[in-house]
Scaffold this motif. Structure first.
Motif, PDB file in Angstrom:
ATOM      1  N   GLN A  37      -3.147  20.220   6.865  1.00 47.66           N
ATOM      2  CA  GLN A  37      -3.407  20.190   5.277  1.00 47.66           C
ATOM      3  C   GLN A  37      -3.224  19.097   4.825  1.00 47.66           C
ATOM      4  OE1 GLN A  37       0.000  22.359   3.639  1.00 47.66           O
ATOM      5  NE2 GLN A  37      -0.700  22.194   1.672  1.00 47.66           N
ATOM      6  N   GLU A  63      -6.595  17.296   5.308  1.00 47.44           N
ATOM      7  CA  GLU A  63      -7.597  17.559   4.332  1.00 47.44           C
ATOM      8  C   GLU A  63      -7.556  17.382   2.855  1.00 47.44           C
ATOM      9  OE1 GLU A  63      -7.279  22.115   4.464  1.00 47.44           O
ATOM     10  OE2 GLU A  63      -8.356  22.195   6.469  1.00 47.44           O
ATOM     11  N   GLU A  64      -6.314  17.220   2.579  1.00 51.95           N
ATOM     12  CA  GLU A  64      -6.039  16.495   1.388  1.00 51.95           C
ATOM     13  C   GLU A  64      -6.384  15.029   1.071  1.00 51.95           C
ATOM     14  OE1 GLU A  64      -1.737  16.932   0.562  1.00 51.95           O
ATOM     15  OE2 GLU A  64      -1.798  19.022   0.255  1.00 51.95           O
ATOM     16  N   THR A  65      -6.082  14.341   2.168  1.00 54.43           N
ATOM     17  CA  THR A  65      -6.427  12.977   2.131  1.00 54.43           C
ATOM     18  C   THR A  65      -8.087  12.682   2.204  1.00 54.43           C
ATOM     19  OG1 THR A  65      -4.477  12.256   3.619  1.00 54.43           O
ATOM     20  CG2 THR A  65      -6.383  10.790   3.618  1.00 54.43           C
ATOM     21  N   PHE A  66      -8.690  13.468   3.044  1.00 56.36           N
ATOM     22  CA  PHE A  66      -9.993  13.473   3.072  1.00 56.36           C
ATOM     23  C   PHE A  66     -10.861  13.901   1.692  1.00 56.36           C
ATOM     24  CE2 PHE A  66      -9.998  12.866   7.588  1.00 56.36           C
ATOM     25  CZ  PHE A  66     -10.582  12.030   7.942  1.00 56.36           C
ATOM     26  N   GLN A  67     -10.051  14.790   0.742  1.00 58.95           N
ATOM     27  CA  GLN A  67     -10.629  15.004  -0.147  1.00 58.95           C
ATOM     28  C   GLN A  67     -10.503  14.070  -1.482  1.00 58.95           C
ATOM     29  OE1 GLN A  67      -9.004  18.890  -1.007  1.00 58.95           O
ATOM     30  NE2 GLN A  67     -10.408  19.939   0.287  1.00 58.95           N
ATOM     31  N   GLN A  68      -9.286  13.391  -1.266  1.00 60.95           N
ATOM     32  CA  GLN A  68      -9.114  12.394  -2.291  1.00 60.95           C
ATOM     33  C   GLN A  68      -9.636  10.862  -2.043  1.00 60.95           C
ATOM     34  OE1 GLN A  68      -4.847  12.243  -2.428  1.00 60.95           O
ATOM     35  NE2 GLN A  68      -4.656  14.384  -3.260  1.00 60.95           N
ATOM     36  N   ARG A  69      -9.403  10.309  -0.791  1.00 56.88           N
ATOM     37  CA  ARG A  69      -9.861   9.329  -0.490  1.00 56.88           C
ATOM     38  C   ARG A  69     -11.454   8.738  -0.211  1.00 56.88           C
ATOM     39  NH1 ARG A  69      -4.978   7.084   3.186  1.00 56.88           N
ATOM     40  NH2 ARG A  69      -3.457   7.268   1.497  1.00 56.88           N
ATOM     41  N   TYR A  70     -12.130   9.769   0.425  1.00 61.03           N
ATOM     42  CA  TYR A  70     -13.297   9.958   1.133  1.00 61.03           C
ATOM     43  C   TYR A  70     -14.272  11.103   0.146  1.00 61.03           C
ATOM     44  CZ  TYR A  70     -10.900   7.566   4.724  1.00 61.03           C
ATOM     45  OH  TYR A  70     -10.102   6.626   5.345  1.00 61.03           O
ATOM     46  N   MET A  71     -14.294  10.730  -1.199  1.00 60.41           N
ATOM     47  CA  MET A  71     -15.245  11.524  -1.994  1.00 60.41           C
ATOM     48  C   MET A  71     -16.682  10.953  -1.879  1.00 60.41           C
ATOM     49  SD  MET A  71     -13.053  11.386  -5.517  1.00 60.41           S
ATOM     50  CE  MET A  71     -11.365  11.082  -5.212  1.00 60.41           C
ATOM     51  N   GLU A  72     -17.528  11.668  -2.504  1.00 63.43           N
ATOM     52  CA  GLU A  72     -18.880  11.424  -2.399  1.00 63.43           C
ATOM     53  C   GLU A  72     -19.148  10.066  -3.056  1.00 63.43           C
ATOM     54  OE1 GLU A  72     -21.584  12.967  -1.308  1.00 63.43           O
ATOM     55  OE2 GLU A  72     -20.165  14.167  -0.130  1.00 63.43           O
TER      56      GLU A  72
END
Length: 115
Positions: free
Chosen positions: A39, A42-51
């Motif tokens: 979890q 997933e939160e980290t990749f959604q926040q830090r590695y955006m489009e």
């Protein structure tokens, strides 16, 4: 079975039961930690590695600090033959001959008399 054999068997069964409970506890802890890590990832990749969203500014170009060819050539070592020749010019063969030692420099036993 004798009383002693029954006691040993009960001890083994109790030990196996205890180990089984420990393994179940470890498995539950591992499962909860793994789901927590998943979890968090997933939160980290959604926040830090955006489009990528273009900002409209062009990055500033920086010049590379590359030494010149002359500087690089000055750091190179001379060929071995030139080094040997220079060494021989600066250090004559005569300077390597053993010199006579002064009497004060000749080793002697510590308690012998000088005179």
């Amino acid at each position: 079975m004798s009383e002693q054999e029954l006691g040993i068997t009960r001890g083994i069964v109790d030990s196996v039961t205890t180990h089984n409970k420990s393994l179940e506890t470890f498995q539950d802890d591992h499962s909860s930690q793994a789901s927590s890590i998943k979890q968090r990832a997933e939160e980290t990749f959604q926040q830090r590695y955006m489009e990528y969203e273009p900002s409209g500014t062009t990055p500033i170009r920086s010049e590379q600090d590359v030494p010149s060819k002359v500087t690089i050539e000055s750091l190179r070592a001379m060929p071995m033959e030139a080094l040997v020749e220079e060494f021989r010019e600066n250090n004559s063969f005569e300077s390597f001959e053993p010199k006579e030692l002064k009497p004060s420099l000749i080793p002697r036993p510590p308690l012998t008399q000088i005179n």
